[in-house]
Design a protein around this motif. Structure first.
Motif, PDB file in Angstrom:
ATOM      1  N   SER A 139       1.885  15.070   1.936  1.00  0.00           N
ATOM      2  CA  SER A 139       0.713  15.734   2.490  1.00  0.00           C
ATOM      3  C   SER A 139       0.584  15.528   3.996  1.00  0.00           C
ATOM      4  O   SER A 139       1.050  14.527   4.553  1.00  0.00           O
ATOM      5  CB  SER A 139      -0.545  15.213   1.791  1.00  0.00           C
ATOM      6  OG  SER A 139      -1.712  15.710   2.401  1.00  0.00           O
ATOM      7  N   ARG A 140      -0.093  16.465   4.634  1.00  0.00           N
ATOM      8  CA  ARG A 140      -0.350  16.375   6.069  1.00  0.00           C
ATOM      9  C   ARG A 140      -1.215  15.162   6.408  1.00  0.00           C
ATOM     10  O   ARG A 140      -1.106  14.616   7.505  1.00  0.00           O
ATOM     11  CB  ARG A 140      -1.043  17.642   6.563  1.00  0.00           C
ATOM     12  CG  ARG A 140      -0.128  18.848   6.676  1.00  0.00           C
ATOM     13  CD  ARG A 140       0.662  18.799   7.964  1.00  0.00           C
ATOM     14  NE  ARG A 140       1.518  19.979   8.130  1.00  0.00           N
ATOM     15  CZ  ARG A 140       2.239  20.221   9.210  1.00  0.00           C
ATOM     16  NH1 ARG A 140       2.207  19.366  10.213  1.00  0.00           N
ATOM     17  NH2 ARG A 140       3.001  21.289   9.291  1.00  0.00           N
ATOM     18  N   LYS A 141      -2.062  14.761   5.486  1.00  0.00           N
ATOM     19  CA  LYS A 141      -2.921  13.615   5.778  1.00  0.00           C
ATOM     20  C   LYS A 141      -2.125  12.322   5.874  1.00  0.00           C
ATOM     21  O   LYS A 141      -2.612  11.323   6.394  1.00  0.00           O
ATOM     22  CB  LYS A 141      -4.008  13.489   4.706  1.00  0.00           C
ATOM     23  CG  LYS A 141      -3.504  13.178   3.313  1.00  0.00           C
ATOM     24  CD  LYS A 141      -4.663  13.128   2.320  1.00  0.00           C
ATOM     25  CE  LYS A 141      -4.171  12.868   0.895  1.00  0.00           C
ATOM     26  NZ  LYS A 141      -5.300  12.813  -0.063  1.00  0.00           N
ATOM     27  N   TYR A 142      -0.885  12.329   5.367  1.00  0.00           N
ATOM     28  CA  TYR A 142       0.021  11.186   5.516  1.00  0.00           C
ATOM     29  C   TYR A 142       1.115  11.479   6.542  1.00  0.00           C
ATOM     30  O   TYR A 142       2.171  10.865   6.527  1.00  0.00           O
ATOM     31  CB  TYR A 142       0.650  10.829   4.173  1.00  0.00           C
ATOM     32  CG  TYR A 142      -0.368  10.450   3.117  1.00  0.00           C
ATOM     33  CD1 TYR A 142      -1.220   9.361   3.301  1.00  0.00           C
ATOM     34  CD2 TYR A 142      -0.492  11.202   1.958  1.00  0.00           C
ATOM     35  CE1 TYR A 142      -2.163   9.032   2.332  1.00  0.00           C
ATOM     36  CE2 TYR A 142      -1.430  10.880   0.986  1.00  0.00           C
ATOM     37  CZ  TYR A 142      -2.263   9.797   1.187  1.00  0.00           C
ATOM     38  OH  TYR A 142      -3.198   9.464   0.238  1.00  0.00           O
ATOM     39  N   ARG A 143       0.869  12.458   7.410  1.00  0.00           N
ATOM     40  CA  ARG A 143       1.788  12.872   8.471  1.00  0.00           C
ATOM     41  C   ARG A 143       3.104  13.413   7.917  1.00  0.00           C
ATOM     42  O   ARG A 143       4.175  13.242   8.500  1.00  0.00           O
ATOM     43  CB  ARG A 143       2.039  11.744   9.473  1.00  0.00           C
ATOM     44  CG  ARG A 143       0.811  11.407  10.305  1.00  0.00           C
ATOM     45  CD  ARG A 143       1.119  10.458  11.438  1.00  0.00           C
ATOM     46  NE  ARG A 143       2.135  10.982  12.344  1.00  0.00           N
ATOM     47  CZ  ARG A 143       1.892  11.862  13.314  1.00  0.00           C
ATOM     48  NH1 ARG A 143       0.671  12.345  13.488  1.00  0.00           N
ATOM     49  NH2 ARG A 143       2.869  12.274  14.116  1.00  0.00           N
ATOM     50  N   GLY A 144       3.002  14.068   6.756  1.00  0.00           N
ATOM     51  CA  GLY A 144       4.132  14.790   6.201  1.00  0.00           C
ATOM     52  C   GLY A 144       4.094  16.245   6.641  1.00  0.00           C
ATOM     53  O   GLY A 144       3.272  16.641   7.473  1.00  0.00           O
ATOM     54  N   LEU A 145       4.957  17.085   6.060  1.00  0.00           N
ATOM     55  CA  LEU A 145       5.031  18.493   6.451  1.00  0.00           C
ATOM     56  C   LEU A 145       4.422  19.431   5.420  1.00  0.00           C
ATOM     57  O   LEU A 145       4.313  20.626   5.666  1.00  0.00           O
ATOM     58  CB  LEU A 145       6.496  18.890   6.693  1.00  0.00           C
ATOM     59  CG  LEU A 145       7.258  18.078   7.736  1.00  0.00           C
ATOM     60  CD1 LEU A 145       8.675  18.632   7.891  1.00  0.00           C
ATOM     61  CD2 LEU A 145       6.538  18.050   9.072  1.00  0.00           C
TER      62      LEU A 145
ATOM     63  N   SER B 241       6.714   4.473   1.250  1.00  0.00           N
ATOM     64  CA  SER B 241       5.391   4.175   0.694  1.00  0.00           C
ATOM     65  C   SER B 241       4.591   3.293   1.644  1.00  0.00           C
ATOM     66  O   SER B 241       3.382   3.498   1.838  1.00  0.00           O
ATOM     67  CB  SER B 241       5.531   3.490  -0.672  1.00  0.00           C
ATOM     68  OG  SER B 241       6.093   4.366  -1.618  1.00  0.00           O
ATOM     69  N   TRP B 242       5.264   2.302   2.242  1.00  0.00           N
ATOM     70  CA  TRP B 242       4.581   1.427   3.205  1.00  0.00           C
ATOM     71  C   TRP B 242       4.094   2.225   4.412  1.00  0.00           C
ATOM     72  O   TRP B 242       2.975   2.035   4.897  1.00  0.00           O
ATOM     73  CB  TRP B 242       5.537   0.326   3.659  1.00  0.00           C
ATOM     74  CG  TRP B 242       4.972  -0.539   4.751  1.00  0.00           C
ATOM     75  CD1 TRP B 242       4.212  -1.651   4.618  1.00  0.00           C
ATOM     76  CD2 TRP B 242       5.127  -0.327   6.170  1.00  0.00           C
ATOM     77  NE1 TRP B 242       3.866  -2.154   5.844  1.00  0.00           N
ATOM     78  CE2 TRP B 242       4.411  -1.361   6.809  1.00  0.00           C
ATOM     79  CE3 TRP B 242       5.785   0.631   6.940  1.00  0.00           C
ATOM     80  CZ2 TRP B 242       4.344  -1.465   8.204  1.00  0.00           C
ATOM     81  CZ3 TRP B 242       5.715   0.542   8.325  1.00  0.00           C
ATOM     82  CH2 TRP B 242       5.008  -0.499   8.944  1.00  0.00           C
ATOM     83  N   ALA B 243       4.939   3.160   4.910  1.00  0.00           N
ATOM     84  CA  ALA B 243       4.560   3.953   6.077  1.00  0.00           C
ATOM     85  C   ALA B 243       3.351   4.836   5.783  1.00  0.00           C
ATOM     86  O   ALA B 243       2.471   4.992   6.632  1.00  0.00           O
ATOM     87  CB  ALA B 243       5.746   4.811   6.532  1.00  0.00           C
TER      88      ALA B 243
ATOM     89  N   ASN C 231       0.256   2.900   5.986  1.00  0.00           N
ATOM     90  CA  ASN C 231      -0.021   2.311   7.297  1.00  0.00           C
ATOM     91  C   ASN C 231       0.136   3.365   8.397  1.00  0.00           C
ATOM     92  O   ASN C 231       0.752   3.122   9.430  1.00  0.00           O
ATOM     93  CB  ASN C 231       0.925   1.139   7.566  1.00  0.00           C
ATOM     94  CG  ASN C 231       0.676  -0.033   6.643  1.00  0.00           C
ATOM     95  OD1 ASN C 231      -0.159  -0.889   6.897  1.00  0.00           O
ATOM     96  ND2 ASN C 231       1.425  -0.070   5.548  1.00  0.00           N
ATOM     97  N   ILE C 232      -0.438   4.537   8.155  1.00  0.00           N
ATOM     98  CA  ILE C 232      -0.382   5.599   9.157  1.00  0.00           C
ATOM     99  C   ILE C 232      -1.149   5.194  10.415  1.00  0.00           C
ATOM    100  O   ILE C 232      -0.757   5.496  11.538  1.00  0.00           O
ATOM    101  CB  ILE C 232      -0.949   6.906   8.575  1.00  0.00           C
ATOM    102  CG1 ILE C 232      -0.014   7.441   7.474  1.00  0.00           C
ATOM    103  CG2 ILE C 232      -1.108   7.969   9.670  1.00  0.00           C
ATOM    104  CD1 ILE C 232       1.381   7.781   7.950  1.00  0.00           C
ATOM    105  N   THR C 233      -2.244   4.480  10.224  1.00  0.00           N
ATOM    106  CA  THR C 233      -3.038   4.001  11.355  1.00  0.00           C
ATOM    107  C   THR C 233      -3.206   2.487  11.247  1.00  0.00           C
ATOM    108  O   THR C 233      -2.905   1.876  10.220  1.00  0.00           O
ATOM    109  CB  THR C 233      -4.425   4.654  11.364  1.00  0.00           C
ATOM    110  OG1 THR C 233      -5.107   4.348  10.139  1.00  0.00           O
ATOM    111  CG2 THR C 233      -4.305   6.163  11.521  1.00  0.00           C
ATOM    112  N   GLY C 234      -3.668   1.902  12.319  1.00  0.00           N
ATOM    113  CA  GLY C 234      -3.952   0.469  12.316  1.00  0.00           C
ATOM    114  C   GLY C 234      -2.862  -0.385  12.914  1.00  0.00           C
ATOM    115  O   GLY C 234      -3.043  -1.584  13.135  1.00  0.00           O
ATOM    116  N   LEU C 235      -1.689   0.198  13.186  1.00  0.00           N
ATOM    117  CA  LEU C 235      -0.594  -0.530  13.805  1.00  0.00           C
ATOM    118  C   LEU C 235      -0.445  -0.081  15.255  1.00  0.00           C
ATOM    119  O   LEU C 235      -1.094   0.874  15.702  1.00  0.00           O
ATOM    120  CB  LEU C 235       0.708  -0.286  13.029  1.00  0.00           C
ATOM    121  CG  LEU C 235       0.700  -0.706  11.549  1.00  0.00           C
ATOM    122  CD1 LEU C 235       1.984  -0.281  10.880  1.00  0.00           C
ATOM    123  CD2 LEU C 235       0.489  -2.209  11.402  1.00  0.00           C
TER     124      LEU C 235
END
Length: 490
Positions: free
Chosen positions: A314-320, A446-448, A451-455
């Motif tokens: 999904s786009r909300k996980y920075r996918g396409l 899965s980890w990425a 952790n889309i934000t906060g790093l």
């Protein structure tokens, strides 16, 4: 009387061809014909294609298959479970690669190829009928265990032709992967879930509706059945002498030779070959090439896993947010481009630039290209589709350049009678890396996504950065003192 003038005729006597030996018949045919053996190359290509299709067709629909099997508790965990399905095949191949190489060196390349294709027919079909996560894992593992074609077919490709055509022969082995990248993703992307995509052709009550991922597997199994029939005309290249024939030749040599010195040399040569077979792991030219092959196989397999999961997420996980058809189209277009590159461009590139320079250049360019991938998630529409197709094509061309070079380096580092075992060792070690790659890639993916934000940088950028680190390690291993060029290529 014992000078060089006498030795040449004796050597010619020792090179007699054994009528009952299939390897001798093929070698005599090869040496008498300077043309490229297109027919044999076609058989190699078909066999490799059928072995590669189950791997390449999986990725467009794997994400959706894991979702439908309801093993993941949340969407971000799908990549975690998908990685182990991809790893199961390579784990099975890790266990069986060396035994298959030994089998091919003892009983011939052809029986190994036939058994491998039969395993594709059986276990690829069962995988499409999987109703549980563990059934999918087991059938993929058994397919990898019994499909032992990869090592022996590389040895076969270098034996079925003259030396000047070996680069083309081995490139055909790897080009089967390229055409599998065309056909495989297209089969997987367009034929998975047929009852939903083509309700006018397939009903929900049919076998293809009840098993939504059976149709792509069934189509591949049918193609493999055709390839199995084509193996009838596949020539054997392994030298296999019958005992009575060997005794007759030894008697003839005893009548021609003035002494037994040549026989002692032959026995010593045979002993040396046996000793060197046991010491293949000490052949640094071979092992350095295998190590490079393993590192970049890890990278390529992890990339394919990550790209497929990233493209459909999904786009909300920075996918396409691609569909399985869109992923299949991207992979098919890049696969077709790589096929053209391997057949028409790479042979000339290797001829004029050698193996190592294009290898290093491809590794550097691949690193730079992958660094741009995370930023493509900011694009939409036609712009995104054009750029992702170009990037995928270039990435696969770089991977093909590296893979072909590694295969040529491996097969020129050993004698013919050792290539089956040498490629078995290569496939075993490579399969270990390829077994680790999908599982590690799925875990990292899965980890990425969690952790889309906060790093300090987004998780997807870290994901592709870690993938690039594998290429950096591989590139550093192409320099001395680690890397050793085979003597035949110097």
């Amino acid at each position: 009387m014992t000078g060089s003038g006498r030795e040449a005729p004796l050597l010619r006597v020792r090179k007699v061809y054994h009528e009952r030996c299939p390897g001798c018949r093929q070698e005599r045919k090869t040496q008498a014909d300077h043309r490229i053996p297109y027919t044999e190359f076609l058989y190699i290509w078909i066999a490799c294609l059928c072995a590669a299709l189950p791997i390449q067709s999986l990725f467009p629909y794997l994400y959706f298959m894991i979702r439908d099997l309801e093993v993941a508790k949340q969407e971000q965990d799908i990549g975690f479970y998908a990685g182990f399905v991809g790893a199961a095949y390579f784990l099975g191949r890790t266990i069986s690669a060396v035994p298959w190489g030994i089998f091919a060196d003892k009983y011939g390349r052809k029986p190994c190829i036939v058994i491998s294709i039969l395993s594709v027919i059986v276990f690829n079909t069962l995988f499409g009928l999987s109703t549980t996560y563990w059934m999918a894992i087991v059938t993929r593992g058994l397919l990898g265990l019994l499909c032992g074609i990869l090592g022996p077919i590389k040895a076969y490709a270098s034996e079925v032709c003259r030396k000047e055509h070996q680069a083309l022969g081995i490139s055909l082995v790897t080009s089967s992967r390229a055409i599998a990248l065309v056909i495989g993703p297209a089969i997987g992307g367009f034929l998975a879930q047929p009852a939903k995509k083509y309700p006018n052709l397939f009903s929900e009550e049919s076998i293809f509706g009840r098993f939504p991922y059976f149709l792509p597997c069934f189509v591949i199994s049918v193609l493999a059945a055709g390839a199995c029939l084509a193996c009838i005309w596949l020539p054997e290249t392994l030298h296999m002498y019958h005992d009575d024939k060997v005794e007759a030749i030894e008697e003839m040599e005893a009548q021609v030779a003035d002494s037994t010195s040549e026989d002692r040399k032959a026995k010593q040569s045979g002993s040396c070959r046996m000793a060197s077979t046991k010491n293949l792991l000490k052949n640094w030219q071979l092992m350095s090439a295998i190590t490079l092959y393993c590192v970049f196989s890890l990278h390529d397999t992890a990339y394919l896993e990550i790209f497929s999961l990233w493209a459909v997420s999904s786009r909300k996980y920075r996918g396409l947010s691609f569909t399985s058809q869109e992923v299949g189209t991207v992979l098919a277009i890049s696969g077709f481009g790589v096929l053209v590159y391997q057949l028409l461009i790479y042979p000339f590139l290797a001829k004029y630039a050698g193996l190592v320079k294009p290898f290093r250049s491809a590794a550097v360019l691949s690193i730079l290209l992958l660094a741009t991938y995370p930023f493509m998630a900011n694009l939409y529409g036609v712009e995104l589709k054009v750029l992702i197709n170009i990037a995928s094509l270039l990435k696969n061309m770089f991977a093909a350049t590296i893979t072909i070079a590694c295969n040529i380096l491996q097969n020129t580092a050993v004698a013919q009678e050792q290539r089956g075992v040498a490629n078995g060792i290569s496939v075993t070690l490579m399969s270990i890396f390829k077994a680790v790659a999908p599982a590690a890639a799925g875990i990292m993916f899965s980890w990425a996504q969690k952790n889309i934000t906060g790093l300090f940088i987004p998780g997807d950028q870290i994901l592709f950065w870690m993938l690039n680190m594998v290429s950096v390690i591989g590139l550093s291993l192409t320099f001395k003192p680690f890397f050793s060029m085979p003597s035949a290529l110097k």
